[in-house]
Design a protein around this motif. Structure first.
Motif, PDB file in Angstrom:
ATOM      1  N   ASN A  77      26.455  14.066  43.586  1.00  0.00           N
ATOM      2  CA  ASN A  77      27.210  13.059  42.863  1.00  0.00           C
ATOM      3  C   ASN A  77      27.018  13.142  41.352  1.00  0.00           C
ATOM      4  O   ASN A  77      27.611  12.384  40.609  1.00  0.00           O
ATOM      5  N   LEU A  78      26.184  14.069  40.895  1.00  0.00           N
ATOM      6  CA  LEU A  78      26.021  14.286  39.448  1.00  0.00           C
ATOM      7  C   LEU A  78      26.956  15.429  39.071  1.00  0.00           C
ATOM      8  O   LEU A  78      26.559  16.589  38.946  1.00  0.00           O
ATOM      9  N   THR A  79      28.203  15.065  38.912  1.00  0.00           N
ATOM     10  CA  THR A  79      29.243  16.098  38.862  1.00  0.00           C
ATOM     11  C   THR A  79      29.227  16.929  37.589  1.00  0.00           C
ATOM     12  O   THR A  79      29.864  17.963  37.533  1.00  0.00           O
ATOM     13  N   ASN A  80      28.508  16.518  36.578  1.00  0.00           N
ATOM     14  CA  ASN A  80      28.457  17.310  35.354  1.00  0.00           C
ATOM     15  C   ASN A  80      27.112  17.992  35.128  1.00  0.00           C
ATOM     16  O   ASN A  80      26.849  18.497  34.033  1.00  0.00           O
ATOM     17  N   LEU A  81      26.291  17.988  36.172  1.00  0.00           N
ATOM     18  CA  LEU A  81      24.959  18.570  36.023  1.00  0.00           C
ATOM     19  C   LEU A  81      25.053  20.068  35.744  1.00  0.00           C
ATOM     20  O   LEU A  81      25.678  20.811  36.496  1.00  0.00           O
ATOM     21  N   VAL A  82      24.437  20.511  34.660  1.00  0.00           N
ATOM     22  CA  VAL A  82      24.443  21.949  34.372  1.00  0.00           C
ATOM     23  C   VAL A  82      23.051  22.574  34.492  1.00  0.00           C
ATOM     24  O   VAL A  82      22.936  23.788  34.630  1.00  0.00           O
ATOM     25  N   SER A  83      22.003  21.742  34.444  1.00  0.00           N
ATOM     26  CA  SER A  83      20.673  22.335  34.506  1.00  0.00           C
ATOM     27  C   SER A  83      19.762  21.509  35.387  1.00  0.00           C
ATOM     28  O   SER A  83      19.648  20.289  35.211  1.00  0.00           O
ATOM     29  N   PHE A  84      19.114  22.149  36.331  1.00  0.00           N
ATOM     30  CA  PHE A  84      18.152  21.473  37.185  1.00  0.00           C
ATOM     31  C   PHE A  84      16.855  22.270  37.161  1.00  0.00           C
ATOM     32  O   PHE A  84      16.815  23.422  37.586  1.00  0.00           O
ATOM     33  N   ASN A  85      15.813  21.658  36.619  1.00  0.00           N
ATOM     34  CA  ASN A  85      14.525  22.334  36.498  1.00  0.00           C
ATOM     35  C   ASN A  85      13.491  21.566  37.291  1.00  0.00           C
ATOM     36  O   ASN A  85      13.100  20.461  36.921  1.00  0.00           O
ATOM     37  N   ALA A  86      13.057  22.155  38.385  1.00  0.00           N
ATOM     38  CA  ALA A  86      12.044  21.512  39.223  1.00  0.00           C
ATOM     39  C   ALA A  86      10.806  22.391  39.341  1.00  0.00           C
ATOM     40  O   ALA A  86      10.035  22.256  40.286  1.00  0.00           O
ATOM     41  N   SER A  87      10.619  23.288  38.360  1.00  0.00           N
ATOM     42  CA  SER A  87       9.508  24.232  38.493  1.00  0.00           C
ATOM     43  C   SER A  87       8.170  23.508  38.617  1.00  0.00           C
ATOM     44  O   SER A  87       7.939  22.483  37.983  1.00  0.00           O
ATOM     45  N   ARG A  88       7.335  24.038  39.473  1.00  0.00           N
ATOM     46  CA  ARG A  88       6.011  23.482  39.770  1.00  0.00           C
ATOM     47  C   ARG A  88       6.070  22.107  40.410  1.00  0.00           C
ATOM     48  O   ARG A  88       5.062  21.382  40.421  1.00  0.00           O
ATOM     49  N   PHE A  89       7.204  21.718  40.903  1.00  0.00           N
ATOM     50  CA  PHE A  89       7.313  20.486  41.675  1.00  0.00           C
ATOM     51  C   PHE A  89       7.493  20.919  43.123  1.00  0.00           C
ATOM     52  O   PHE A  89       8.415  21.663  43.435  1.00  0.00           O
ATOM     53  N   THR A  90       6.593  20.470  44.011  1.00  0.00           N
ATOM     54  CA  THR A  90       6.643  21.030  45.358  1.00  0.00           C
ATOM     55  C   THR A  90       7.896  20.590  46.107  1.00  0.00           C
ATOM     56  O   THR A  90       8.190  19.402  46.199  1.00  0.00           O
ATOM     57  N   LEU A  91       8.598  21.573  46.634  1.00  0.00           N
ATOM     58  CA  LEU A  91       9.812  21.327  47.399  1.00  0.00           C
ATOM     59  C   LEU A  91       9.734  22.120  48.699  1.00  0.00           C
ATOM     60  O   LEU A  91      10.504  23.051  48.924  1.00  0.00           O
ATOM     61  N   PRO A  92       8.784  21.779  49.577  1.00  0.00           N
ATOM     62  CA  PRO A  92       8.645  22.575  50.794  1.00  0.00           C
ATOM     63  C   PRO A  92       9.903  22.471  51.652  1.00  0.00           C
ATOM     64  O   PRO A  92      10.442  21.391  51.823  1.00  0.00           O
ATOM     65  N   GLY A  93      10.349  23.592  52.149  1.00  0.00           N
ATOM     66  CA  GLY A  93      11.596  23.624  52.911  1.00  0.00           C
ATOM     67  C   GLY A  93      12.512  24.662  52.304  1.00  0.00           C
ATOM     68  O   GLY A  93      12.160  25.305  51.309  1.00  0.00           O
ATOM     69  N   SER A  94      13.670  24.831  52.936  1.00  0.00           N
ATOM     70  CA  SER A  94      14.571  25.851  52.397  1.00  0.00           C
ATOM     71  C   SER A  94      15.557  25.249  51.417  1.00  0.00           C
ATOM     72  O   SER A  94      15.752  24.034  51.360  1.00  0.00           O
ATOM     73  N   ILE A  95      16.163  26.123  50.648  1.00  0.00           N
ATOM     74  CA  ILE A  95      17.128  25.688  49.637  1.00  0.00           C
ATOM     75  C   ILE A  95      18.342  25.108  50.355  1.00  0.00           C
ATOM     76  O   ILE A  95      18.966  25.792  51.170  1.00  0.00           O
ATOM     77  N   PRO A  96      18.654  23.832  50.111  1.00  0.00           N
ATOM     78  CA  PRO A  96      19.770  23.223  50.851  1.00  0.00           C
ATOM     79  C   PRO A  96      21.123  23.745  50.364  1.00  0.00           C
ATOM     80  O   PRO A  96      21.301  24.042  49.172  1.00  0.00           O
ATOM     81  N   ASP A  97      22.046  23.845  51.297  1.00  0.00           N
ATOM     82  CA  ASP A  97      23.389  24.338  50.963  1.00  0.00           C
ATOM     83  C   ASP A  97      24.102  23.448  49.953  1.00  0.00           C
ATOM     84  O   ASP A  97      25.010  23.896  49.262  1.00  0.00           O
ATOM     85  N   VAL A  98      23.662  22.186  49.873  1.00  0.00           N
ATOM     86  CA  VAL A  98      24.345  21.271  48.968  1.00  0.00           C
ATOM     87  C   VAL A  98      24.349  21.814  47.538  1.00  0.00           C
ATOM     88  O   VAL A  98      25.313  21.637  46.789  1.00  0.00           O
ATOM     89  N   LEU A  99      23.284  22.516  47.179  1.00  0.00           N
ATOM     90  CA  LEU A  99      23.237  23.062  45.831  1.00  0.00           C
ATOM     91  C   LEU A  99      24.404  24.012  45.589  1.00  0.00           C
ATOM     92  O   LEU A  99      25.132  23.895  44.610  1.00  0.00           O
TER      93      LEU A  99
END
Ligand SMILES: *[C@@H]1O[C@H](CO)[C@@H](O)[C@H](O)[C@H]1NC(C)=O
Ligand SMILES: *[C@@H]1O[C@H](CO)[C@@H](O)[C@H](O)[C@H]1NC(C)=O
Ligand SMILES: *[C@@H]1O[C@H](CO)[C@@H](O)[C@H](O)[C@H]1NC(C)=O
Ligand SMILES: *[C@@H]1O[C@H](CO)[C@@H](O)[C@H](O)[C@H]1NC(C)=O
Ligand SMILES: *[C@@H]1O[C@H](CO)[C@@H](O)[C@H](O)[C@H]1NC(C)=O
Ligand SMILES: *[C@@H]1O[C@H](CO)[C@@H](O)[C@H](O)[C@H]1NC(C)=O
Ligand SMILES: *[C@@H]1O[C@H](CO)[C@@H](O)[C@H](O)[C@H]1NC(C)=O
Ligand SMILES: *[C@@H]1O[C@H](CO)[C@@H](O)[C@H](O)[C@H]1NC(C)=O
Ligand SMILES: *[C@@H]1O[C@H](CO)[C@@H](O)[C@H](O)[C@H]1NC(C)=O
Ligand SMILES: *[C@@H]1O[C@H](CO)[C@@H](O)[C@H](O)[C@H]1NC(C)=O
Length: 673
Positions: free
Chosen positions: A113-135
């Motif tokens: 729903n963040l339709t203008n998002l151009v940058s997502f930085n989550a480095s060093r933030f634990t995200l266990p699991g696989s990369i979701p297709d939503v991205l």
């Protein structure tokens, strides 16, 4: 707009001012807009706020960074808005709430729903699991995605290939598995792609050739196999390529030579074979070339290096390169780190100083250890601050500039501990057909006597004279071989008294059948020879001769002898036959006595000579005076004259008295009686 954040007072008051802030913000935007546009901005603002709050809860972010009642565009850490809409999210380094960290998940659906998002930085933030297709499917405007060190598992979804606006994609340092999806080749605007330090398998997709804007590609430390696709020749903007630490095989990718912008190329720790492709010589921007720990072979081509004049770092260690280091390496003015250790390079140390330029050589490192370099240390090495030349065969003295600075273990250098032993060094130099300086000590072909009682000078002179005679006898003996060779048919009936020349003469072969072994000393068994030489241990090796190795041995009765193992089936065929034949024909009391032979073994024929404890003449002629008194002194001129006279006498015998006459051809070993 996040800059408003700078005001701390505002932060403190933000609960009260929250709505005012929003109004103030929106007023700015509304200035030139219609009512409908204003409605749209307002509703988007609210939708995004709801989406962020949902993200906050799905990831378990703390209200410390994202306080619920304040304006997310203004007061939330890591949020950047433009025109009231979220464009950047940076949760790098965030901590989760206690509840959030109990069940951390890679749950980012609300990013849709963040339709203008151009940058997502989550480095060093634990995200266990696989990369979701939503991205891939729903964050379509994403240009920068940084998910380094996030403990992500599973495969890279094919859907990531739908993020066609992506310019930078970082997925390194996770636990990604599976193959690299072809679809990444659709990210034609990609400039940085980092998939390093995962557990990716399979081939590098050839679709990567479409990533024409790629400037940095890092796929190091995975389990990729196969080759580097031919299509890589189209990556003309590539500046950094790191494929190290995979299982890539085949020859080195010559097509990379096409990428003239390449600055860093790391292909180390793979299974590449073959030579360094000359095409790499076209990489005129290259500063770093690393091909260590592969299975590369062959010589370095000088041509390749002549145009790499920006090269600073050259890392070739742990391969199977051979040959000399090419002279062209000195045309690398910027070279400051050069590691060629653990190869089979040989030759003299290379000149690495750019023409005439001796200045400023105080930095950098040179590692040529574990090769087969020989010869002396050279001043050019001063170019480098750190120099490791250990495990080579360098000889001579350690220069002052090297003292305590260079690593020189396990060479053949004088007056130093931790060097190779004389056998190793002598063997190496002999195998190269070179002269070994024998640690600066005149070389004894035969070992010096063990008993070191004071010697009578007359005895020394006598020995030298006789030795001199021996010299010329030997010269002549060898010479006769030429004649014998030419006149074989006419000399078959000659007989001699069983005294012969020193070992290591080159003689022409003659048929074994014609050899009469009577008067040629004892016949030894192979067992006796083995026992005498201790199974030919290196300790007993005196010298590698041109026609066979020479060993010291002790016979059963305690008699020390010299045993020559004649090469069989090598270039000089049947050396022993020719040598024995010669002993039958030539008789002189001053030749080294032949004691016997052992011809029973198929693979080795042996000749047994009397042991000459004083070594050879040349050692005495060149012996320095500063040696201990017990040994032989350097010869004075009277002695030398006597040697010359004695030698002339012997020469006369050989030329005129013995039949057939012997003509000088080749001298290697002369012994002192
Ligand atoms: C995201 O938008 C969809 C409609 O496009 C809506 O149904 C959904 O509720 C929204 N989610 C959030 C968290 O706002
Ligand atoms: C913000 O507005 C400016 C001018 O109206 C526009 O050029 C720009 O693309 C907008 N930015 C975003 C992220 O919508
Ligand atoms: C991302 O957030 C972290 C933590 O707040 C901050 O240290 C870092 O500078 C930010 N990075 C960028 C590129 O804004
Ligand atoms: C993401 O944030 C980290 C930490 O601040 C920063 O080092 C990194 O450069 C950021 N990534 C991008 C693509 O800006
Ligand atoms: C993803 O890309 C493929 C191929 O371009 C396309 O067929 C598909 O519709 C895309 N999916 C979405 C959700 O955009
Ligand atoms: C490639 O990058 C350059 C500048 O870095 C940019 O101008 C150009 O539009 C990019 N091309 C593509 C296809 O993204
Ligand atoms: C290539 O990647 C490996 C492993 O990620 C790293 O150790 C190495 O330093 C990189 N090479 C260069 C030249 O940066
Ligand atoms: C060097 O060559 C020798 C044989 O000539 C071989 O035994 C040795 O393994 C080689 N060493 C290296 C590091 O390739
Ligand atoms: C030189 O290389 C060898 C083997 O590759 C290594 O063991 C040694 O530490 C290196 N020397 C220096 C000074 O780095
Ligand atoms: C020479 O040395 C100085 C400092 O020691 C350094 O700043 C400079 O870059 C060096 N120049 C070259 C050509 O290496």
């Amino acid at each position: 707009m996040r800059n408003y954040n700078n005001n701390n007072n505002k932060n403190n008051n933000n609960n009260n001012n929250n709505n005012n802030n929003i109004v103030a913000l929106l007023l700015l935007l509304f200035f030139n807009s219609t009512i409908e546009q204003q409605q749209e901005v307002l509703s988007r603002f609210r939708a995004e706020r709801a989406a962020l709050l949902q993200l906050r809860s799905s990831l378990g972010l703390r209200s410390k960074e994202w306080p619920i009642k304040s304006n997310h565009c203004v007061n939330w850490v890591g949020i950047i808005c433009q025109n009231g809409t979220v464009v950047n999210i940076n949760i790098s380094g965030f901590k989760r709430t206690r509840i959030g960290s109990e069940n951390p998940r890679f749950s980012v659906d609300s990013l849709a729903n963040l339709t203008n998002l151009v940058s997502f930085n989550a480095s060093r933030f634990t995200l266990p699991g696989s990369i979701p297709d939503v991205l891939g499917f729903q964050v379509q405007k994403l240009q920068v995605l940084d998910l380094r060190f996030c403990q992500i598992t599973g495969a890279i979804p094919f859907s990531v290939g739908n993020l066609t606006d992506l310019v930078e994609l970082y997925l390194s340092d996770n636990a990604l598995t599976g193959t690299v999806p072809d679809s990444l080749g659709r990210l034609s605007r990609l400039s940085v792609l980092d998939l390093s330090r995962n557990t990716l398998t399979g081939f590098i997709p050839s679709s990567f050739g479409s990533l024409v804007n790629l400037s940095s590609l890092d796929m190091s430390l995975n389990y990729l196999s196969g080759d580097v696709p031919e299509s890589f020749r189209r990556l003309l903007n590539l500046r950094f390529l790191n494929l190290s630490g995979n299982s890539l095989s085949s020859s080195l990718p010559a097509q990379l030579g096409n990428i003239s912008n390449l600055i860093v190329l790391d292909l180390g720790y793979n299974s590449f074979t073959g030579t360094l492709p000359v095409e790499f010589g076209n990489l005129t921007s290259l500063q770093t070339l690393v091909v260590k720990n592969n299975m590369l072979t062959g010589n370095l081509s000088g041509d390749m290096f002549s145009s790499l004049n920006k090269l600073e770092t050259l890392v070739l260690n742990h391969n199977n390169f051979t040959g000399n280091l090419p002279d062209e390496l000195r045309s690398l003015p910027a070279l400051s780190f050069f590691d060629a250790s653990n190869n089979n390079f040989t030759g003299l140390l290379p000149n690495l100083v750019p023409n005439g330029n001796f200045t400023n050589f105080t930095s950098g490192a040179l590692n040529l250890s574990h090769n087969m370099f020989y010869g002396n240390l050279t001043p050019v090495l001063r170019r480098f601050r750190s120099v490791d030349l250990s495990y080579n065969y360098l000889q001579g003295k350690e220069p002052d500039y090297a003292r305590g600075v260079f690593s020189l273990n396990r060479n053949c250098l004088r007056n130093m501990t931790t060097q190779r032993n004389v056998q190793e060094c002598a063997t190496f130099y002999a195998s190269k057909g070179l002269t070994f300086d024998n640690f600066g000590v005149p070389e004894d072909t035969l070992p010096p006597p063990r008993d070191s009682h004071n010697r009578n000078k007359k005895w020394i002179i006598l020995a030298a004279v006789i030795g001199g005679v021996g010299l010329f006898v030997l010269i002549a003996v060898i010479a006769i071989l030429v004649i014998v060779c030419c006149r074989k048919s006419r000399t078959s009936s000659q007989r001699g008294n069983g005294v012969g020349p020193a070992p290591a003469v080159i003689v022409p072969p003659s048929p074994m059948a014609a050899l009469d072994l009577s008067n040629l000393g004892d016949s030894f068994t192979y067992q006796q020879i083995l026992a005498a030489t201790g199974d030919f241990t290196d300790v007993n090796l005196v010298k590698h001769g041109h026609s066979g190795d020479i060993f010291r041995g002790v016979l059963e009765g305690g008699v020390t002898v010299i045993i020559k193992r004649c090469d069989v089936g090598s270039g000089a065929k049947d050396v022993h036959v020719a040598e024995l034949d010669l002993f039958r024909k030539v008789s002189h009391p001053r030749l080294v006595p032949l004691l016997g032979h052992c011809l029973e073994n198929e693979n080795g024929k042996f000749l047994v000579y009397k042991y000459m404890p004083n070594g050879d003449l040349s050692s005495s002629l060149y012996r320095k005076n500063d040696l201990d008194d017990d040994g032989l002194q350097s010869l004075d001129w009277i002695t030398r004259l006597k040697i010359a006279l004695g030698a002339a006498e012997a020469l006369s015998y050989l030329h005129h008295e013995c039949t057939p006459p012997l003509v000088h051809r080749y001298v290697k070993y002369i012994f002192l009686f």
